[in-house]
Design an enzyme around this catalytic site. Structure first.
Site, PDB file in Angstrom:
ATOM      1  N   CYS A   1       0.868  -1.174   0.000  1.00  0.00           N
ATOM      2  CA  CYS A   1       0.000   0.000   0.000  1.00  0.00           C
ATOM      3  C   CYS A   1       0.909   1.230   0.000  1.00  0.00           C
ATOM      4  O   CYS A   1       1.791   1.317  -0.860  1.00  0.00           O
ATOM      5  CB  CYS A   1      -0.966  -0.006   1.177  1.00  0.00           C
ATOM      6  SG  CYS A   1      -0.199  -0.127   2.814  1.00  0.00           S
TER       7      CYS A   1
ATOM      8  N   ARG B   1      -2.216  -0.929   5.637  1.00  0.00           N
ATOM      9  CA  ARG B   1      -3.397  -1.404   4.924  1.00  0.00           C
ATOM     10  C   ARG B   1      -3.102  -2.759   4.284  1.00  0.00           C
ATOM     11  O   ARG B   1      -3.931  -3.659   4.259  1.00  0.00           O
ATOM     12  CB  ARG B   1      -3.811  -0.413   3.829  1.00  0.00           C
ATOM     13  CG  ARG B   1      -4.616   0.769   4.284  1.00  0.00           C
ATOM     14  CD  ARG B   1      -4.952   1.671   3.099  1.00  0.00           C
ATOM     15  NE  ARG B   1      -3.859   2.575   2.768  1.00  0.00           N
ATOM     16  CZ  ARG B   1      -3.861   3.410   1.726  1.00  0.00           C
ATOM     17  NH1 ARG B   1      -4.896   3.435   0.901  1.00  0.00           N
ATOM     18  NH2 ARG B   1      -2.834   4.216   1.501  1.00  0.00           N
TER      19      ARG B   1
END
Lengths: 92, 278
Positions: free
Chosen positions: B236, B241
């Protein structure tokens, strides 16, 4: 015995801050309200606040999020401007 | 409908509420301590992701010694059952779980739906911080098969040996923006690593933040050609994430060779000589 309490009166709404759609969530914890502002995509918390009323908590959270959102918008404008300038230079 | 490959790595809020007085180690992980100090699950301690789950000096994950100290200070032993949850849809909790798996912790679980779901259900909170007795923790050596490092990722991208999954938003993937609104830009260029598929982290979750079923997850990834037949590397902007999607691929779907490339776009997008796509 641990002193426990439950969050209440949760509300979530979307609104625009500095031209960007965000999600504002708030809830009551005991005698105060807590609020969060998240960008819609990807859903990062970008502002937080608390206060005696929901409005106060949300206002603080929005105030916390606004500079970052405005800075993002300024940078995006700068990048677009730079790209346009480069495009016009290339065509000369 | 198929079950999760490793269902023991996920617990729901009702289960945590029912068992929180038992011998568990519940830890809240957020970007800072703000939310925890407003009210947290009774019995939970807190880890500050930005200060305690990364080496700020070297921009690296914790060393083995740092990891052992973190665990010991939280009263966690290698035999402990650890429940992790947090803000931002469990991103940081997933980051912590990824590191705990790197260092070999056996029983660590995510609370499905995270802090948001606990609050939405009106479950109990407290301001009291538990008194923790320090424990001795001896970690295993780091399992590097769970982590994508730049040189290895770069080599395998060039040889088309891996499937990269970029879990950022669409505008980040295309390079329209360099960071999500409200967050600092950490790279010189916008775009994605050549060959990556864009499957944003949120697509693995339901509206309440809980993970989709295994069948739904498999269909989601298969639609983009990600089948687990080649190693999958998630990334990410800074790796948290992507650790959430790493968890879904590794423990819910159950594909074996899944890595989290925590250098992520902040590293790749700033590299001299590294090609990108837009």
């Amino acid at each position: 015995m641990t002193d426990v309490f439950a969050p209440k009166d949760q509300q979530t709404r979307e609104l625009e801050v500095a031209g960007v759609k965000v999600r504002v969530s708030s809830y009551a914890i005991r005698d105060r309200f807590s609020a969060r502002v998240e960008n819609l995509d990807p859903g990062t918390v970008i502002g937080k606040g608390s206060g005696k009323t929901r409005d106060e908590a949300e206002a603080k959270a929005i105030a916390g999020a606004t500079p970052g959102i405005e800075a993002s918008a300024a940078r995006a404008f700068f990048h677009r401007s730079t790209a346009e300038l480069k495009g016009s230079e290339d065509s000369q | 409908m198929s079950s999760y490959a490793h269902p023991q790595t996920l617990v729901d809020t009702a289960w945590v509420d029912e068992h929180r007085d038992e011998d568990l180690r519940v830890v809240e992980i957020d970007v800072d301590r703000y939310s925890y100090e407003e009210g947290h699950i009774p019995g939970a301690t807190a880890w500050d992701w930005s200060r305690q789950l990364a080496d700020q000096r070297t921009r690296d994950i914790l060393s083995k010694a740092q990891f052992e100290a973190l665990m010991g200070n939280a009263g966690i032993t290698p035999e402990s059952t650890v429940i992790l949850y947090g803000d931002n849809n469990n991103w940081f909790a997933a980051w912590a779980l990824w590191q705990m798996k790197i260092y070999g912790h056996k029983d660590v679980r995510l609370m499905n739906g995270g802090r948001k779901k606990w609050l939405a259900e009106g479950r109990p909170l407290t301001l009291e911080e538990p008194k923790i007795a320090r424990a001795k923790y001896v970690a295993l050596d780091a399992d590097t098969s769970l982590r994508g490092l730049l040189a290895s990722v770069r080599e395998r991208v060039a040889a088309d040996k891996i499937h990269l999954v970029d879990v950022r938003s669409g505008p980040e993937f295309t390079g329209e923006i360099l960071a999500p609104p409200g967050l600092p830009e950490t790279c010189q260029r916008g775009g994605h690593i050549p060959g990556a598929s864009n499957i944003p982290w949120g697509m693995v979750c339901n509206d309440d933040g809980t993970f989709k079923s295994r069948d739904e997850l498999v269909a989601l990834y298969r639609e983009q050609g990600v089948t687990g037949e080649r190693p999958v590397v998630t990334y990410c902007r800074i790796g948290e994430r992507s650790s959430h999607s790493w968890f879904a691929l590794k423990y819910l779907i159950g594909w074996e060779a899944i890595e989290n490339y925590d250098g992520s776009w902040t590293e790749w997008g700033n590299l001299v000589g590294a090609a990108i796509e837009r």
